[in-house]
Design a protein around this motif. Structure first.
Motif, mmCIF file in Angstrom:
data_model
loop_
_atom_site.group_PDB
_atom_site.id
_atom_site.type_symbol
_atom_site.label_atom_id
_atom_site.label_comp_id
_atom_site.label_asym_id
_atom_site.label_seq_id
_atom_site.Cartn_x
_atom_site.Cartn_y
_atom_site.Cartn_z
ATOM 1 N N VAL A 1 0.716 6.288 22.771
ATOM 2 C CA VAL A 1 1.294 7.612 22.497
ATOM 3 C C VAL A 1 0.428 8.350 21.483
ATOM 4 O O VAL A 1 -0.511 7.782 20.907
ATOM 5 C CB VAL A 1 2.751 7.481 21.974
ATOM 6 C CG1 VAL A 1 3.629 6.840 23.039
ATOM 7 C CG2 VAL A 1 2.802 6.668 20.682
ATOM 8 N N ASP B 1 15.432 2.001 22.650
ATOM 9 C CA ASP B 1 16.029 2.858 23.670
ATOM 10 C C ASP B 1 17.435 2.367 24.029
ATOM 11 O O ASP B 1 17.809 1.230 23.766
ATOM 12 C CB ASP B 1 15.138 2.926 24.915
ATOM 13 C CG ASP B 1 15.043 1.612 25.659
ATOM 14 O OD1 ASP B 1 15.986 1.266 26.377
ATOM 15 O OD2 ASP B 1 14.020 0.911 25.499
ATOM 16 N N MET C 1 3.819 2.209 21.918
ATOM 17 C CA MET C 1 5.281 2.203 21.985
ATOM 18 C C MET C 1 5.716 1.355 23.171
ATOM 19 O O MET C 1 5.172 1.489 24.272
ATOM 20 C CB MET C 1 5.796 3.641 22.154
ATOM 21 C CG MET C 1 7.305 3.763 22.152
ATOM 22 S SD MET C 1 7.997 3.530 20.490
ATOM 23 C CE MET C 1 9.754 3.656 20.842
ATOM 24 N N ARG D 1 -1.679 4.484 18.401
ATOM 25 C CA ARG D 1 -0.238 4.294 18.260
ATOM 26 C C ARG D 1 0.322 3.837 19.611
ATOM 27 O O ARG D 1 0.011 4.433 20.654
ATOM 28 C CB ARG D 1 0.452 5.583 17.813
ATOM 29 C CG ARG D 1 1.940 5.380 17.481
ATOM 30 C CD ARG D 1 2.593 6.690 17.044
ATOM 31 N NE ARG D 1 2.116 7.130 15.748
ATOM 32 C CZ ARG D 1 2.618 6.738 14.580
ATOM 33 N NH1 ARG D 1 3.623 5.857 14.547
ATOM 34 N NH2 ARG D 1 2.139 7.194 13.447
ATOM 35 N N GLU E 1 7.526 8.209 16.559
ATOM 36 C CA GLU E 1 7.916 6.872 16.983
ATOM 37 C C GLU E 1 6.681 6.064 17.396
ATOM 38 O O GLU E 1 5.647 6.621 17.771
ATOM 39 C CB GLU E 1 8.888 6.935 18.162
ATOM 40 C CG GLU E 1 10.245 7.533 17.824
ATOM 41 C CD GLU E 1 11.142 6.555 17.079
ATOM 42 O OE1 GLU E 1 10.782 5.360 16.988
ATOM 43 O OE2 GLU E 1 12.203 6.960 16.588
ATOM 44 N N GLY E 2 6.832 4.740 17.327
ATOM 45 C CA GLY E 2 5.747 3.864 17.750
ATOM 46 C C GLY E 2 5.124 3.121 16.591
ATOM 47 O O GLY E 2 5.479 3.320 15.426
ATOM 48 N N GLN F 1 6.848 -0.513 9.471
ATOM 49 C CA GLN F 1 7.013 0.530 10.484
ATOM 50 C C GLN F 1 8.295 0.298 11.291
ATOM 51 O O GLN F 1 8.624 -0.838 11.637
ATOM 52 C CB GLN F 1 5.805 0.567 11.419
ATOM 53 C CG GLN F 1 4.485 0.783 10.675
ATOM 54 C CD GLN F 1 3.338 1.038 11.629
ATOM 55 O OE1 GLN F 1 3.437 1.857 12.534
ATOM 56 N NE2 GLN F 1 2.231 0.336 11.418
ATOM 57 N N PHE G 1 10.809 1.802 14.614
ATOM 58 C CA PHE G 1 10.982 2.698 15.757
ATOM 59 C C PHE G 1 12.360 2.479 16.363
ATOM 60 O O PHE G 1 12.966 1.422 16.228
ATOM 61 C CB PHE G 1 9.877 2.523 16.812
ATOM 62 C CG PHE G 1 9.833 1.172 17.468
ATOM 63 C CD1 PHE G 1 10.601 0.890 18.587
ATOM 64 C CD2 PHE G 1 9.002 0.178 16.961
ATOM 65 C CE1 PHE G 1 10.544 -0.350 19.195
ATOM 66 C CE2 PHE G 1 8.934 -1.061 17.564
ATOM 67 C CZ PHE G 1 9.719 -1.338 18.681
ATOM 68 N N PHE H 1 3.316 -1.779 27.103
ATOM 69 C CA PHE H 1 3.143 -0.824 26.013
ATOM 70 C C PHE H 1 2.599 0.488 26.578
ATOM 71 O O PHE H 1 1.830 0.496 27.550
ATOM 72 C CB PHE H 1 2.144 -1.342 24.971
ATOM 73 C CG PHE H 1 2.743 -2.215 23.906
ATOM 74 C CD1 PHE H 1 3.606 -1.685 22.960
ATOM 75 C CD2 PHE H 1 2.430 -3.559 23.837
ATOM 76 C CE1 PHE H 1 4.154 -2.486 21.970
ATOM 77 C CE2 PHE H 1 2.967 -4.368 22.850
ATOM 78 C CZ PHE H 1 3.835 -3.830 21.913
ATOM 79 N N LYS I 1 17.448 0.258 15.575
ATOM 80 C CA LYS I 1 16.045 0.384 15.183
ATOM 81 C C LYS I 1 15.425 -1.003 14.993
ATOM 82 O O LYS I 1 16.130 -1.966 14.688
ATOM 83 C CB LYS I 1 15.900 1.188 13.878
ATOM 84 C CG LYS I 1 16.330 2.654 13.982
ATOM 85 C CD LYS I 1 16.137 3.365 12.661
ATOM 86 C CE LYS I 1 16.598 4.814 12.746
ATOM 87 N NZ LYS I 1 15.756 5.597 13.667
ATOM 88 N N GLN J 1 7.534 0.287 26.435
ATOM 89 C CA GLN J 1 8.131 1.070 27.504
ATOM 90 C C GLN J 1 9.637 0.834 27.552
ATOM 91 O O GLN J 1 10.138 -0.195 27.103
ATOM 92 C CB GLN J 1 7.494 0.692 28.843
ATOM 93 C CG GLN J 1 6.014 1.032 28.928
ATOM 94 C CD GLN J 1 5.379 0.505 30.188
ATOM 95 O OE1 GLN J 1 6.052 0.025 31.092
ATOM 96 N NE2 GLN J 1 4.052 0.586 30.265
ATOM 97 N N GLU J 2 10.345 1.787 28.086
ATOM 98 C CA GLU J 2 11.799 1.696 28.186
ATOM 99 C C GLU J 2 12.201 0.429 28.937
ATOM 100 O O GLU J 2 11.630 0.089 29.970
ATOM 101 C CB GLU J 2 12.342 2.928 28.915
ATOM 102 C CG GLU J 2 13.855 2.986 28.971
ATOM 103 C CD GLU J 2 14.356 4.263 29.601
ATOM 104 O OE1 GLU J 2 15.529 4.306 29.983
ATOM 105 O OE2 GLU J 2 13.550 5.224 29.700
#
Length: 370
Positions: free
Chosen positions: A294, A267, A349, A347, A300-301, A262, A264, A291, A256, A351-352
């Protein structure tokens, strides 16, 4: 052979060390770009290769020759300067042929070479003009032609486009790279060493790019690798436009990332790349294009607020504040007027596989270990 090798190259001015023992190998026929902020010693390095600055230590080899003590005229190089350096009292044709005339080349060779070079650079119509009668782009083409006519082993360019407007810079980038490809296709493996502070020039022109900072080499790689796999936080922040979002974070339980209050989940691909001995207090980096917006209610995020919106035509820059840190997020322009407004909550997140983790003290990218 026009290979250029720098080994433990140093430059010292009194008590100030400008170049710190750099090592760099530039292959025969390669287009190498030296890039970095003002004062990083990229032009000093170029001038040492040219013989315009004496080295304080190390070696410079061009081809198979050690050229440390050779004057510029004996190094097989030709240099194009930022200010063009044309002789104001000579017409274009005489500026082009000046080097050949100094060598007492036959008149027929001078005429043929001048015609060939002026045709390649499309400056035939300017041969009878004086430099003051040329535009900036025309004058720069003459300066390139004066270097080309010498048929050197190595071309050295010292920020040659910085005095041109944006449109001319773009067209000259294409001309110079096309010229290099043409020379290679004709069997003339002239090596190019090109200095610029403009990352757009670097990314669009170089086969490989050498990123410098304070007289040291930060990374040498092709443009794709520099962008996708920066070796450290400096390269990550310097390469890319808009620049990478970089800030402080904490690794929690190895899977994490906490930014402010915050958290998240990282991955699986990113977690596998992170050094298992990484410290908990780190620096993170995510490019604005990497980014994803979401749902605000997602678990998450990073939840933040839009502070500013810039419409750039095909895309939109969202400036987002997440607690005490600022982010730039680039999204497609489609529907932007209806989707995102200033002061909206949002919000985001990563990207993978797009999250970078840097050692906070050394700046090393510790998410490239695998």
């Amino acid at each position: 052979m026009a290979r250029v090798q720098l080994k433990s190259l140093e430059k010292v001015y009194g008590k100030f060390k400008a170049v710190h023992g750099i090592d760099l190998e530039i292959e025969d026929g390669e287009f190498m770009v030296l890039v970095g902020p003002s004062g990083c010693a990229k032009s000093t390095t170029l001038r040492m290769i040219a013989g315009l600055e004496r080295i304080s230590g190390g070696e410079i080899r061009i081809g198979d020759d050690l050229v440390n003590d050779k004057p510029p005229g004996q190094r097989g190089i030709a240099m194009v300067f930022q200010n063009y350096a044309l002789y104001p009292h000579m017409k274009v044709k005489n500026n082009l042929s000046f080097g050949l005339r100094l060598k007492h080349a036959p008149k027929a060779e001078i005429a043929a070479s001048t015609e060939e070079v002026s045709h390649i650079l499309e400056i035939e119509d300017y041969l009878e003009r004086l430099p003051k009668q040329l535009s900036g782009g025309q004058a720069q083409r003459v300066a390139v032609g004066r270097a080309l006519i010498k048929k050197p082993q190595v071309f050295l360019f010292d920020e040659p486009l910085s005095n041109l407007d944006a449109k001319l810079r773009a067209s000259m980038r294409v001309r110079i790279t096309d010229l290099h490809k043409q020379l290679l296709a004709e069997g003339m493996h002239s090596t190019v060493v090109y200095v610029t502070h403009d990352q757009t020039e670097a990314m669009t022109m170089g086969n490989r790019i050498c990123v410098m900072k304070e007289g040291r080499i930060m990374q040498v790689a092709d443009p794709f690798t520099l962008y996708r796999k920066p070796a450290n936080a400096f390269v990550a922040g310097f390469i890319g436009s808009p620049e990478m979002n970089i800030g402080d974070a904490t690794l929690v339980d190895g899977n994490k990332l906490r930014i402010g209050t915050q958290t998240f989940t990282i991955d699986d691909k990113a977690r596998a790349r992170i050094d298992k001995d990484a410290p908990s207090e780190v620096t993170f980096g995510v490019r604005p294009q990497h980014f994803t917006v979401v749902d605000q209610n997602a678990e998450e995020g990073l939840l933040g607020r839009i502070s500013h919106v810039e419409f750039m035509g095909h895309e939109v820059y969202l400036y987002i504040t997440v607690e005490d840190q600022s982010f730039i997020v680039v999204v497609p322009a489609t529907g932007i007027e209806r989707q995102y407004l200033r002061d909206d909550a949002i919000r985001i997140m990563p990207q993978e596989d797009a999250l970078h983790i840097f050692h906070r003290r050394t700046g090393e990218n510790i998410s490239l270990s695998a």
